[in-house]
Design an enzyme around this catalytic site. Structure first.
Site, mmCIF file in Angstrom:
data_model
loop_
_atom_site.group_PDB
_atom_site.id
_atom_site.type_symbol
_atom_site.label_atom_id
_atom_site.label_comp_id
_atom_site.label_asym_id
_atom_site.label_seq_id
_atom_site.Cartn_x
_atom_site.Cartn_y
_atom_site.Cartn_z
ATOM 1 N N SER A 199 -6.729 -2.220 -0.620
ATOM 2 C CA SER A 199 -6.335 -1.484 -1.824
ATOM 3 C C SER A 199 -7.476 -0.664 -2.457
ATOM 4 O O SER A 199 -7.236 0.466 -2.900
ATOM 5 C CB SER A 199 -5.701 -2.433 -2.855
ATOM 6 O OG SER A 199 -6.531 -3.542 -3.099
ATOM 7 N N ASP A 214 -2.822 -8.494 -7.378
ATOM 8 C CA ASP A 214 -2.483 -8.894 -6.005
ATOM 9 C C ASP A 214 -3.227 -10.172 -5.610
ATOM 10 O O ASP A 214 -4.073 -10.167 -4.714
ATOM 11 C CB ASP A 214 -2.873 -7.715 -5.068
ATOM 12 C CG ASP A 214 -2.586 -8.012 -3.614
ATOM 13 O OD1 ASP A 214 -1.686 -8.817 -3.327
ATOM 14 O OD2 ASP A 214 -3.280 -7.427 -2.756
ATOM 15 N N HIS A 217 0.822 -1.214 0.000
ATOM 16 C CA HIS A 217 0.000 0.000 0.000
ATOM 17 C C HIS A 217 0.851 1.257 0.000
ATOM 18 O O HIS A 217 0.460 2.272 -0.578
ATOM 19 C CB HIS A 217 -0.992 -0.038 1.172
ATOM 20 C CG HIS A 217 -1.977 -1.173 1.044
ATOM 21 N ND1 HIS A 217 -2.565 -1.817 2.093
ATOM 22 C CD2 HIS A 217 -2.459 -1.790 -0.081
ATOM 23 C CE1 HIS A 217 -3.374 -2.760 1.649
ATOM 24 N NE2 HIS A 217 -3.320 -2.778 0.330
ATOM 25 N N GLU A 220 -13.375 -9.028 -7.527
ATOM 26 C CA GLU A 220 -13.192 -9.901 -6.357
ATOM 27 C C GLU A 220 -14.069 -11.130 -6.560
ATOM 28 O O GLU A 220 -15.275 -11.023 -6.699
ATOM 29 C CB GLU A 220 -13.554 -9.159 -5.062
ATOM 30 C CG GLU A 220 -13.592 -10.027 -3.814
ATOM 31 C CD GLU A 220 -12.337 -10.839 -3.573
ATOM 32 O OE1 GLU A 220 -11.224 -10.286 -3.592
ATOM 33 O OE2 GLU A 220 -12.452 -12.068 -3.383
HETATM 34 N N1 SAM Z 1 -5.682 -6.255 -3.003
HETATM 35 C C1 SAM Z 1 -6.239 -6.412 -1.658
HETATM 36 C C2 SAM Z 1 -5.642 -5.348 -0.757
HETATM 37 O O1 SAM Z 1 -4.478 -4.947 -0.977
HETATM 38 O O2 SAM Z 1 -6.324 -4.910 0.162
HETATM 39 C C3 SAM Z 1 -5.984 -7.798 -1.098
HETATM 40 C C4 SAM Z 1 -6.340 -8.894 -2.015
HETATM 41 S S1 SAM Z 1 -6.075 -10.517 -1.402
HETATM 42 C C5 SAM Z 1 -4.344 -10.670 -1.334
HETATM 43 C C6 SAM Z 1 -6.472 -11.465 -2.825
HETATM 44 C C7 SAM Z 1 -7.966 -11.509 -3.118
HETATM 45 O O3 SAM Z 1 -8.173 -12.042 -4.427
HETATM 46 C C8 SAM Z 1 -8.766 -12.407 -2.176
HETATM 47 O O4 SAM Z 1 -9.794 -11.650 -1.590
HETATM 48 C C9 SAM Z 1 -9.347 -13.504 -3.088
HETATM 49 O O5 SAM Z 1 -10.650 -13.903 -2.705
HETATM 50 C C10 SAM Z 1 -9.374 -12.828 -4.434
HETATM 51 N N2 SAM Z 1 -9.269 -13.695 -5.622
HETATM 52 C C11 SAM Z 1 -8.667 -14.890 -5.750
HETATM 53 N N3 SAM Z 1 -8.673 -15.270 -7.054
HETATM 54 C C12 SAM Z 1 -9.264 -14.261 -7.755
HETATM 55 C C13 SAM Z 1 -9.520 -14.021 -9.139
HETATM 56 N N4 SAM Z 1 -9.147 -14.924 -10.065
HETATM 57 N N5 SAM Z 1 -10.104 -12.877 -9.503
HETATM 58 C C14 SAM Z 1 -10.492 -11.951 -8.579
HETATM 59 N N6 SAM Z 1 -10.269 -12.119 -7.252
HETATM 60 C C15 SAM Z 1 -9.667 -13.248 -6.840
#
Ligand code: SAM
Length: 306
Positions: A111, A180, A19, A131
């Site tokens: 994020s 991410d 972040h 998501e």
């Molecule tokens: N980017 C967020 C932040 O910095 O606050 C954190 C994200 S977390 C590391 C990864 C997220 O991706 C999880 O909530 C998961 O459910 C979701 N996820 C997993 N595979 C995905 C996909 N193919 N497309 C979209 N979201 C996905």
């Protein structure tokens, strides 16, 4: 597949690195008047409780955002552990503090909220969120609805790797993409490289930021190498920053359950980074390490190319 919940990890050292870099990149990109489109392919739930069950169980924020605040913005008359705090760290802490007007850290912005706070209404900046998790997708939609940001922010409960394609290139020809994933399934590593390769073909001048865990797994080790190769092949500059807080220096206490070691290091790889980012990180990362570093294996690095 869906066992990962970011709520357990919100505000940990990896979020601090991710972040902080995200803010630095966006502050730079929003200096130009033209509209910016930000695409967050793996958005999470958007907002997290630091005093809730998930964060309490994992304790990860204690080695991240909570430690940073108690060292650099200590309560009462205590002096901060560092005198001249790097601007990137100051910006990051100010952003988190903005979500906690009472002074006590209770809420951590993910994020989507980090990004939305930096978008400009007058420039018609846009944020596209993906998501896939049913519960986190619903939570994200509900959290975003509270922003009343109208058409500035959209949420899709779809695969971000696939969904991204439709937005490149964006009409304004200015975009920043955050990739991410949770890397729960090892396919994610290959999907990230394929996504960067495809995105650079669709829109070579976009800024792409990839977060990844530094863990002893061949796919994780290979990912930054592959991203460097892809950027070099496309003739685009790149920057790679890593932060390792190292092992916990503690002896196990008889009778107490042993804590799982957890993630100790992570990296951010940026294609087409702002030219100011390297110097800013070279100032900020040693300070982050001074505050968050624990024991064996700690370190930080910034490298760049192209
Ligand atoms: N980017 C967020 C932040 O910095 O606050 C954190 C994200 S977390 C590391 C990864 C997220 O991706 C999880 O909530 C998961 O459910 C979701 N996820 C997993 N595979 C995905 C996909 N193919 N497309 C979209 N979201 C996905």
């Amino acid at each position: 597949m869906f066992s990962y919940r970011h709520a357990f990890h919100a505000g940990n050292h990896a979020d601090v690195l991710k972040h902080m870099v995200l803010i630095a990149v966006l502050k730079h990109l929003t200096q130009k008047d033209a509209a910016l489109t930000v695409i967050d392919t793996h958005a999470g739930a958007g907002l997290y409780r630091l005093d809730g069950d998930y964060a309490g169980t994992s304790g990860e924020a204690e080695d991240g955002i909570l430690k940073l605040f108690s060292a650099l913005a200590p309560a009462g008359k205590a002096q901060p552990a560092i005198k001249d705090v790097a601007p990137l760290i100051e910006d990051y802490m100010a952003m988190v503090a903005g979500f906690n007007p009472g002074g006590t850290l209770k809420v951590y912005p993910g994020s989507p909220f980090v990004v939305q706070g930096l978008l400009r209404t007058e420039a018609r900046d846009k944020l596209k969120l993906f998501e896939l998790h049913p519960t986190d997708g619903k939570a994200l939609a509900a959290n975003v609805a509270q922003l009343e940001a109208g058409r500035q922010v959209s949420v899709a409960r779809e695969d971000g790797f696939e969904g991204l394609k439709a937005f490149l290139p964006p009409p304004s020809r200015r975009a920043m993409v955050l990739i991410d994933p949770s890397y729960e399934i090892k396919n994610d590593y290959g999907k990230v490289s394929a996504c960067i390769q495809d995105s650079l073909k669709r829109f070579a001048t976009g800024t792409y930021a990839v977060w990844y865990p530094v863990i002893p797994r061949p796919e994780a080790h290979d990912l930054p190498r592959r991203l460097k190769t892809l950027s070099n092949q496309a003739g685009k500059p790149w920057l790679h920053a890593t932060l390792a807080i190292g092992q916990r220096d503690e002896k196990s206490v008889i009778g107490e359950p042993e804590r799982r070691p957890g993630l100790t290091a992570s990296g951010m790889f940026i294609v087409n980074p702002p030219h100011t980012l390297k110097a800013a990180l070279q100032l900020a990362l040693p300070q982050l390490l001074e505050v968050l570093g624990r024991g064996r294996g700690k370190g930080q690095a910034v490298e760049h190319g192209g």
